[in-house]
Design a protein around this motif. Sequence first.
Motif, short mmCIF file in Angstrom:
data_model
loop_
_atom_site.label_atom_id
_atom_site.label_comp_id
_atom_site.label_asym_id
_atom_site.label_seq_id
_atom_site.Cartn_x
_atom_site.Cartn_y
_atom_site.Cartn_z
N LEU A 1 -2.97 -9.54 2.05
CA LEU A 1 -2.80 -8.12 1.71
C LEU A 1 -2.93 -7.93 0.20
O LEU A 1 -1.95 -8.07 -0.54
N ALA B 1 1.15 -11.26 0.35
CA ALA B 1 0.87 -10.09 -0.49
C ALA B 1 0.47 -10.57 -1.88
O ALA B 1 1.21 -11.31 -2.53
N ALA C 1 -3.60 -2.23 1.85
CA ALA C 1 -2.21 -1.77 1.78
C ALA C 1 -2.12 -0.28 1.54
O ALA C 1 -1.10 0.21 1.05
N ASN D 1 -2.95 -1.21 11.12
CA ASN D 1 -2.50 -2.59 11.03
C ASN D 1 -1.55 -3.00 12.15
O ASN D 1 -1.27 -4.19 12.32
#
Length: 328
Positions: A36, A67, A122, A128
């Motif tokens: 992400l 992330a 994101a 998602n």
Amino acid sequence: MAVTGRFDHSNADLSRVPAQISRDNNGTTLDVTVVLPCYNEQAHVLAEIERITAALDTSGLRYEVLAIDDASTDGTLQLLREATGRCPHLRVLAFHRNGGSGTARRIGTLQARGGIVVWTDADMTYPNERIPEFVRLLLSQPQVDQVVGARTSEQGSHKFLRVPAKWLIRKIAERLAGTRIPDLNSGLRAFRRDVSLPYLRLLPPGFSCVTTITMAFLHNQHDVQYVPIDYARRSGTSKFHFVRDAYRYILQVLRMVMYFNPLKVLMPPSLWLLAVGTAKIGYDLVAHPVRIATNTVLLLCAGLIIGAVALLADLIVRSRIDWPTGNR
């Protein structure tokens, strides 16, 4: 095996498919890693992570969310680090300078602990919550190496320019790849990490990385499956620049075709120039006996040079031995 890009509406029950096991160097067993990239996403990044983790928690898959903060100038990194205490499956990687979404996805894939890697954004645009579905499709179909979410609508900025431009680029890519591509640059996709590793060094730093991974898989005979998805309006400010990024998309499509099948790019103009030059010779001999015009010679020379470069490039491509042949 022929390259097949399929637009799948499978109704199979994928919830019963057993998990595929992958083990990293530390002995951690994971099925999937969600990469992400995050750049100035503080307003909605936590909501996106919660949506992803909620879907994967109920799926029964072993997973992690990686992330990657791409040197955000707002509070994105701080929020991500604070969230690791509440989300045991969240791992944060911080860049010291902005490298672009392609760099984030490349490094994230290299750092992934799962056998399947999912790329997504994101910014709340992609569904998602459907990530487990994409993973299950790969687990249930060993012959498929990548599943791509094909968007059924366009919600981005400059829509009146983006739609025809993306259609044209996609048609060029389909022509060069020799297969139908419902969505060339979708940001939501799942693929097998081991299959992708040889292609990661080809990824550009910007948005066209998703185009690159699609073209790389198709040109090297990996089966790519397309699943229709909804596409929502972006939260926050878009980082897409129409002229610059559209230009990069076109260049990247041509670059990938040149890398895997240069004859498709170079041989048509070579043959066209030779054909025009040959016809021009006949005209010159009729119009001006015993004299061939200079422009006719230039047409023939240009055709021969481009054809020679095409054959040389194809020879170099065919002599490479560093590309896998897929699961077939």
